[in-house]
Write an enzyme that holds these catalytic residues in place. Structure first.
Site, mmCIF file in Angstrom:
data_model
loop_
_atom_site.group_PDB
_atom_site.id
_atom_site.type_symbol
_atom_site.label_atom_id
_atom_site.label_comp_id
_atom_site.label_asym_id
_atom_site.label_seq_id
_atom_site.Cartn_x
_atom_site.Cartn_y
_atom_site.Cartn_z
ATOM 1 N N ASP A 58 0.850 -1.200 0.000
ATOM 2 C CA ASP A 58 0.000 0.000 0.000
ATOM 3 C C ASP A 58 0.883 1.248 0.000
ATOM 4 O O ASP A 58 0.380 2.373 -0.110
ATOM 5 C CB ASP A 58 -0.994 -0.016 1.166
ATOM 6 C CG ASP A 58 -0.327 -0.073 2.519
ATOM 7 O OD1 ASP A 58 0.907 -0.233 2.585
ATOM 8 O OD2 ASP A 58 -1.048 0.044 3.535
ATOM 9 N N SER A 59 2.211 1.053 0.057
ATOM 10 C CA SER A 59 3.143 2.164 -0.158
ATOM 11 C C SER A 59 3.019 2.689 -1.586
ATOM 12 O O SER A 59 3.621 3.708 -1.924
ATOM 13 C CB SER A 59 4.583 1.735 0.141
ATOM 14 O OG SER A 59 4.914 0.556 -0.568
ATOM 15 N N ASP B 181 -0.931 -5.874 -0.181
ATOM 16 C CA ASP B 181 -1.425 -5.301 1.070
ATOM 17 C C ASP B 181 -2.932 -5.126 1.055
ATOM 18 O O ASP B 181 -3.500 -4.655 0.057
ATOM 19 C CB ASP B 181 -0.816 -3.909 1.277
ATOM 20 C CG ASP B 181 0.373 -3.935 2.198
ATOM 21 O OD1 ASP B 181 0.335 -4.665 3.197
ATOM 22 O OD2 ASP B 181 1.342 -3.202 1.921
ATOM 23 N N LYS C 61 -1.149 -9.308 2.735
ATOM 24 C CA LYS C 61 -0.486 -8.859 3.960
ATOM 25 C C LYS C 61 -1.460 -7.963 4.706
ATOM 26 O O LYS C 61 -2.158 -7.150 4.090
ATOM 27 C CB LYS C 61 0.807 -8.116 3.623
ATOM 28 C CG LYS C 61 1.536 -7.565 4.853
ATOM 29 C CD LYS C 61 2.959 -7.194 4.542
ATOM 30 C CE LYS C 61 3.179 -5.877 3.866
ATOM 31 N NZ LYS C 61 2.656 -4.696 4.586
ATOM 32 N N GLU D 225 -1.878 -5.484 8.243
ATOM 33 C CA GLU D 225 -1.244 -4.825 9.375
ATOM 34 C C GLU D 225 -2.063 -5.042 10.645
ATOM 35 O O GLU D 225 -3.296 -5.029 10.592
ATOM 36 C CB GLU D 225 -1.112 -3.318 9.111
ATOM 37 C CG GLU D 225 -0.173 -2.995 7.973
ATOM 38 C CD GLU D 225 0.099 -1.499 7.806
ATOM 39 O OE1 GLU D 225 -0.291 -0.695 8.694
ATOM 40 O OE2 GLU D 225 0.705 -1.146 6.784
ATOM 41 N N GLU E 40 8.217 -4.351 11.096
ATOM 42 C CA GLU E 40 8.768 -3.071 10.625
ATOM 43 C C GLU E 40 9.229 -2.249 11.821
ATOM 44 O O GLU E 40 8.489 -2.105 12.805
ATOM 45 C CB GLU E 40 7.688 -2.308 9.827
ATOM 46 C CG GLU E 40 8.187 -0.967 9.298
ATOM 47 C CD GLU E 40 7.308 -0.372 8.202
ATOM 48 O OE1 GLU E 40 6.333 -1.032 7.764
ATOM 49 O OE2 GLU E 40 7.610 0.751 7.782
HETATM 50 O O1 KIV Z 1 3.570 -1.138 1.718
HETATM 51 C C1 KIV Z 1 4.747 -1.444 1.915
HETATM 52 O O2 KIV Z 1 5.650 -1.098 1.121
HETATM 53 C C2 KIV Z 1 5.082 -2.202 3.102
HETATM 54 C C3 KIV Z 1 6.520 -2.387 3.414
HETATM 55 C C4 KIV Z 1 7.025 -1.196 4.126
HETATM 56 C C5 KIV Z 1 6.748 -3.628 4.181
HETATM 57 O O3 KIV Z 1 4.216 -2.610 3.810
#
Ligand code: KIV
Length: 284
Positions: free
Chosen positions: A65-66, A104, A134, A136, A202
């Site tokens: 989600d970055s 994500d 993934k 969080e 992280e």
């Molecule tokens: O979204 C992302 O890039 C991440 C990494 C920082 C692990 O979750």
């Protein structure tokens, strides 16, 4: 590939049985942990980065989600939506031939209930074609992980500093310092027991990440979490030096793509202005 065999690095030709190494699966990552091996993970959001990293032998690609920051230009990961993630997932999944592709669950797509987490994950897998998601959050999400795993969704848990909660956590801060380290370990154990196939940490102290890696049977991944995890992940624009801002301490810069692209763009613009591009060799 037999279950006891290490996945060969990409581009290394064949396995010891003479067959080309196939797609990386969760059991290959588990085997690496069991054998004391390591794997690399990078973010990817579109076809070129995905296929370059795939060909280079990076075992796991994360459609993070970055992308909120690195594709859509936001300051945090919070605004990105499931609908914005899915085309990026599809591009990466379609381009990666060997890497295991994880996406994500964006902020707002899973917090309400286990049912919401399952439904959003199904969209990432069915429409985005990724192999895992993934998510969080700490042990509060263990029942969600169990429901997702029961539905056939491989889950990578993301604990420690969780960027979607940056406002709740008071900014980008190392988590699990001093006595708070035990809570990180407890989160990891609960999520692994619920069925997460991997735990990503992280910005936690290296010794806490090492303790997590010892406490859970599944592979671990670190970003700013020291060197004892099974895998490491970085955001590709950070490690390739595409941006100009200050990098976090945990980033090692392997290239200066900003300079390469900026020089190329300036040379092109100059060639256009002085009439040297296009030349006869570019003309019909
Ligand atoms: O979204 C992302 O890039 C991440 C990494 C920082 C692990 O979750």
């Amino acid at each position: 590939m037999t279950s006891g065999e290490q996945p060969a690095p990409y581009g290394s030709g064949t396995t010891s049985t003479g067959r080309r190494p196939g797609r990386i699966r969760t059991h290959h990552l588990q085997q690496l942990k069991d054998d004391g091996g390591r794997f690399a993970m990078l973010t990817a959001y579109e076809q070129y980065s995905a296929s370059i990293f795939d060909d280079a032998g990076v075992e796991v690609l994360l459609v993070g989600d970055s992308a909120a920051n690195n594709v859509y230009g936001h300051n945090t990961t919070i605004p990105i939506t499931l609908d914005e993630m899915i085309p990026l997932c599809k591009a990466v999944s379609s381009s990666a031939k060997r890497a295991f592709v994880v996406a994500d669950l964006p902020f707002g797509s899973y917090e309400v209930s286990a049912g919401q987490a399952v439904a959003s994950s199904v969209r990432l897998m069915k429409e985005g074609l990724v192999s895992a998601v993934k998510m969080e959050g700490g042990r509060r999400y263990a029942p969600y992980v169990q429901a997702m795993v029961d539905a056939g969704i491989p889950v990578m848990a993301h604990i420690g500093f969780t960027p979607q909660s940056e406002h709740a956590l008071g900014g980008y801060r190392v988590q699990g310092k001093d006595t708070a380290g035990q809570a990180v370990i407890d989160d990891a154990v609960a999520l692994a027991e619920a069925g997460a196939f991997c735990v990503l940490m992280e910005m936690v102290p290296a010794e806490v990440a090492a303790a997590v890696d010892r406490a859970v049977p599944v592979p671990t991944v670190g970003i700013g979490a020291g060197n004892a995890t099974t895998g490491q992940v970085l955001v590709w624009q950070d490690m390739m030096g595409l941006g100009t801002g200050k990098s976090p301490r945990f980033v090692k810069q392997y290239a200066n793509l900003h300079a390469v692209m900026s020089d190329a763009a300036a040379a092109y613009a100059q060639d256009v202005r002085d009439g040297s591009f296009p030349g006869p060799e570019h003309s019909f």
